[in-house]
Motif scaffolding. Structure first.
Motif, PDB file in Angstrom:
ATOM      1  N   PRO A 138      46.391   9.993  -1.125  1.00  0.00           N
ATOM      2  CA  PRO A 138      46.422   9.516  -2.737  1.00  0.00           C
ATOM      3  C   PRO A 138      47.138  10.576  -3.378  1.00  0.00           C
ATOM      4  CG  PRO A 138      44.343  10.156  -2.252  1.00  0.00           C
ATOM      5  CD  PRO A 138      44.976  10.386  -0.725  1.00  0.00           C
ATOM      6  N   VAL A 139      48.190  10.170  -4.239  1.00  0.00           N
ATOM      7  CA  VAL A 139      48.773  11.278  -5.081  1.00  0.00           C
ATOM      8  C   VAL A 139      48.882  10.811  -6.517  1.00  0.00           C
ATOM      9  CG1 VAL A 139      50.054  12.317  -2.933  1.00  0.00           C
ATOM     10  CG2 VAL A 139      51.108  10.435  -4.503  1.00  0.00           C
ATOM     11  N   ILE A 140      48.811  11.569  -7.416  1.00  0.00           N
ATOM     12  CA  ILE A 140      49.087  11.200  -8.861  1.00  0.00           C
ATOM     13  C   ILE A 140      50.530  11.256  -9.121  1.00  0.00           C
ATOM     14  CG2 ILE A 140      48.853  11.949 -11.418  1.00  0.00           C
ATOM     15  CD1 ILE A 140      46.201  13.225 -10.535  1.00  0.00           C
ATOM     16  N   LEU A 141      51.158  10.328  -9.740  1.00  0.00           N
ATOM     17  CA  LEU A 141      52.521  10.251 -10.208  1.00  0.00           C
ATOM     18  C   LEU A 141      52.431  10.137 -11.770  1.00  0.00           C
ATOM     19  CD1 LEU A 141      54.174   7.789  -8.108  1.00  0.00           C
ATOM     20  CD2 LEU A 141      54.004  10.205  -7.651  1.00  0.00           C
ATOM     21  N   ALA A 142      52.789  11.319 -12.415  1.00  0.00           N
ATOM     22  CA  ALA A 142      52.755  11.433 -14.052  1.00  0.00           C
ATOM     23  C   ALA A 142      53.958  11.567 -14.402  1.00  0.00           C
ATOM     24  CB  ALA A 142      51.701  12.429 -14.465  1.00  0.00           C
ATOM     25  N   MET A 143      54.269  10.946 -15.609  1.00  0.00           N
ATOM     26  CA  MET A 143      55.411  11.003 -16.179  1.00  0.00           C
ATOM     27  C   MET A 143      55.517  12.057 -17.621  1.00  0.00           C
ATOM     28  SD  MET A 143      57.107   7.338 -16.881  1.00  0.00           S
ATOM     29  CE  MET A 143      56.047   6.880 -18.188  1.00  0.00           C
ATOM     30  N   ASP A 144      56.900  12.361 -18.037  1.00  0.00           N
ATOM     31  CA  ASP A 144      56.737  13.138 -18.938  1.00  0.00           C
ATOM     32  C   ASP A 144      58.088  13.227 -19.743  1.00  0.00           C
ATOM     33  OD1 ASP A 144      58.424  16.045 -18.058  1.00  0.00           O
ATOM     34  OD2 ASP A 144      57.022  15.195 -16.524  1.00  0.00           O
ATOM     35  N   MET A 145      58.630  13.381 -20.877  1.00  0.00           N
ATOM     36  CA  MET A 145      60.197  13.109 -21.461  1.00  0.00           C
ATOM     37  C   MET A 145      60.239  14.654 -21.548  1.00  0.00           C
ATOM     38  SD  MET A 145      60.778  10.161 -21.473  1.00  0.00           S
ATOM     39  CE  MET A 145      62.503  10.296 -22.684  1.00  0.00           C
ATOM     40  N   GLY A 146      61.564  14.794 -21.258  1.00  0.00           N
ATOM     41  CA  GLY A 146      62.077  16.401 -21.560  1.00  0.00           C
ATOM     42  C   GLY A 146      62.164  16.792 -23.043  1.00  0.00           C
ATOM     43  N   PRO A 147      62.387  18.041 -23.042  1.00  0.00           N
ATOM     44  CA  PRO A 147      62.231  18.457 -24.593  1.00  0.00           C
ATOM     45  C   PRO A 147      63.466  18.007 -25.484  1.00  0.00           C
ATOM     46  CG  PRO A 147      62.856  20.314 -23.073  1.00  0.00           C
ATOM     47  CD  PRO A 147      62.411  19.198 -22.235  1.00  0.00           C
ATOM     48  N   LEU A 148      64.545  17.353 -25.028  1.00  0.00           N
ATOM     49  CA  LEU A 148      65.609  16.884 -25.511  1.00  0.00           C
ATOM     50  C   LEU A 148      65.609  15.162 -25.734  1.00  0.00           C
ATOM     51  CD1 LEU A 148      68.422  19.364 -24.897  1.00  0.00           C
ATOM     52  CD2 LEU A 148      66.892  19.280 -26.966  1.00  0.00           C
ATOM     53  N   PHE A 149      64.604  14.623 -24.824  1.00  0.00           N
ATOM     54  CA  PHE A 149      64.521  13.062 -24.623  1.00  0.00           C
ATOM     55  C   PHE A 149      65.700  12.624 -24.080  1.00  0.00           C
ATOM     56  CE2 PHE A 149      60.276  12.285 -26.365  1.00  0.00           C
ATOM     57  CZ  PHE A 149      60.089  13.465 -27.018  1.00  0.00           C
ATOM     58  N   VAL A 150      66.294  13.187 -23.353  1.00  0.00           N
ATOM     59  CA  VAL A 150      67.526  12.618 -22.517  1.00  0.00           C
ATOM     60  C   VAL A 150      67.170  12.628 -21.030  1.00  0.00           C
ATOM     61  CG1 VAL A 150      69.234  13.341 -24.006  1.00  0.00           C
ATOM     62  CG2 VAL A 150      68.619  14.869 -22.144  1.00  0.00           C
ATOM     63  N   ASN A 151      65.846  13.186 -20.633  1.00  0.00           N
ATOM     64  CA  ASN A 151      65.447  13.134 -19.315  1.00  0.00           C
ATOM     65  C   ASN A 151      63.927  12.690 -19.245  1.00  0.00           C
ATOM     66  OD1 ASN A 151      67.286  15.531 -19.336  1.00  0.00           O
ATOM     67  ND2 ASN A 151      66.975  15.507 -17.319  1.00  0.00           N
ATOM     68  N   ALA A 152      63.617  11.842 -18.293  1.00  0.00           N
ATOM     69  CA  ALA A 152      62.418  11.575 -18.114  1.00  0.00           C
ATOM     70  C   ALA A 152      61.929  11.963 -16.672  1.00  0.00           C
ATOM     71  CB  ALA A 152      61.877  10.133 -18.152  1.00  0.00           C
ATOM     72  N   PHE A 153      60.869  12.668 -16.413  1.00  0.00           N
ATOM     73  CA  PHE A 153      60.577  13.089 -15.231  1.00  0.00           C
ATOM     74  C   PHE A 153      59.419  12.252 -14.581  1.00  0.00           C
ATOM     75  CE2 PHE A 153      62.529  16.648 -17.087  1.00  0.00           C
ATOM     76  CZ  PHE A 153      63.407  17.121 -16.125  1.00  0.00           C
ATOM     77  N   VAL A 154      59.271  11.961 -13.469  1.00  0.00           N
ATOM     78  CA  VAL A 154      58.123  11.368 -12.852  1.00  0.00           C
ATOM     79  C   VAL A 154      57.759  12.614 -11.635  1.00  0.00           C
ATOM     80  CG1 VAL A 154      57.122   9.404 -11.215  1.00  0.00           C
ATOM     81  CG2 VAL A 154      58.737   9.171 -13.203  1.00  0.00           C
ATOM     82  N   ARG A 155      56.608  13.190 -12.118  1.00  0.00           N
ATOM     83  CA  ARG A 155      56.151  14.205 -11.165  1.00  0.00           C
ATOM     84  C   ARG A 155      54.891  14.117 -10.361  1.00  0.00           C
ATOM     85  NH1 ARG A 155      58.527  18.803 -13.649  1.00  0.00           N
ATOM     86  NH2 ARG A 155      58.995  18.346 -15.894  1.00  0.00           N
ATOM     87  N   GLU A 156      54.790  14.511  -9.037  1.00  0.00           N
ATOM     88  CA  GLU A 156      53.651  14.127  -7.855  1.00  0.00           C
ATOM     89  C   GLU A 156      52.777  15.276  -8.095  1.00  0.00           C
ATOM     90  OE1 GLU A 156      53.855  13.782  -3.263  1.00  0.00           O
ATOM     91  OE2 GLU A 156      55.085  12.340  -4.528  1.00  0.00           O
TER      92      GLU A 156
END
Length: 287
Positions: free
Chosen positions: A259-277
């Motif tokens: 099992p792994v957690i996948l968590a999202m975040d928006m970058g500081p300029l809001f032109v990127n979205a990251f999905v991190r594991e």
């Protein structure tokens, strides 16, 4: 005249592309610089307009992923990027016109449906649980919760896949208790569970292995583990995102039997979205 207009459009498109590329490189560069402070083991960088469609909540049916923006739902393969289907008008006119709903928050998959927190942002009169068919991404049902119990909106919901019990909090910023509803019984209110400590700014949560895992946008964008029986809280990890980034929703998937957690975040300029594991076992001290 038409030639001039075409020329102007081409220039605008070129400038926009260059600016977007520069911003993307900047945010990705900042992300690389900050990586040493982080606990993620991998990440997917989603750029441009696609980032918007990955900007709020996420959940999984075990094989594919579902993402929300403020007004849309999409389904992707497990790479988080290849779109299978999309509903770009996921808030029906009935909800927007009658209740001023204009925000889809955290998601949770259960029994062929996606449960979503819906909000009349900045008014907080109608905290609504929206139920979407996972096959069509269309809203099939909704439930209006008591605004005196669910104060300041409904940024997330979480469903126990074993029994259909739905959890949310009493306050979007500084919750003091879990609120429990029976999704299999017309969203009947069951009980409230005081939290052992405030878990600020929960953005999304999923039920896993008997516990609620909750992703936040607090000072360190931490992920917490909440016991739904007694409300006890344990911090699992700090995400330590780049300054001015925003922590968003999360889910749990099984990868290579783990099992792994996948968590999202928006970058500081809001032109990127990251999905991190993230590694659940390592974070929980069971590595």
């Amino acid at each position: 005249m038409n030639e001039q207009l075409t020329f102007i459009k081409r220039i605008f498109s070129t400038v926009f592309a260059v600016v977007l590329a520069a911003l993307t490189l900047t945010t990705d560069g900042i992300d690389l610089i900050s990586q040493s402070r982080r606990s993620d083991i991998s990440k997917t960088n989603i750029v441009g307009i696609d980032a918007y469609f990955h900007s709020q909540g996420m959940t999984t049916d075990g094989k594919t992923l579902f993402f929300s923006s403020k007004t849309t739902l999409i389904q992707t393969t497990d790479d988080a990027q290849t779109v299978i289907k999309a509903n770009y008008r996921a808030i029906p006119a009935e909800l927007s016109e009658k209740y001023a709903i204009k925000h889809i928050g955290g998601l949770s998959y259960y029994n062929g449906y996606i449960y979503a927190g819906l909000e009349d942002s900045k008014k907080w009169n109608y905290p609504i649980v929206g139920v979407y068919d996972a096959e069509t991404l269309n809203l099939v049902e909704y439930y209006i919760l008591d605004a005196e119990q669910v104060t300041r909106g409904l940024p997330w919901v979480c469903v126990n896949p074993e029994n259909g019990v739905l959890y949310c909090c009493d306050h979007s910023k500084q919750p003091t208790k879990l609120l429990v509803y029976d999704a299999a019984d017309g969203m009947r209110f069951v009980r409230e569970i005081p939290l052992s400590e405030t878990v600020e700014e929960i953005q999304g949560a999923e039920f896993f292995d008997g516990f609620i895992l909750a992703a936040t946008n607090d000072e360190t964008q931490a992920i917490y583990k909440i016991n739904p029986d007694d409300g006890s809280v344990k911090k699992l990890l700090d995400r330590n995102l780049t300054k001015f980034s925003e922590g968003e929703g999360m889910t749990v998937m099984i990868e290579n039997g783990k099992p792994v957690i996948l968590a999202m975040d928006m970058g500081p300029l809001f032109v990127n979205a990251f999905v991190r594991e993230y590694d659940i076992s390592a974070a929980d001290g069971n590595e």
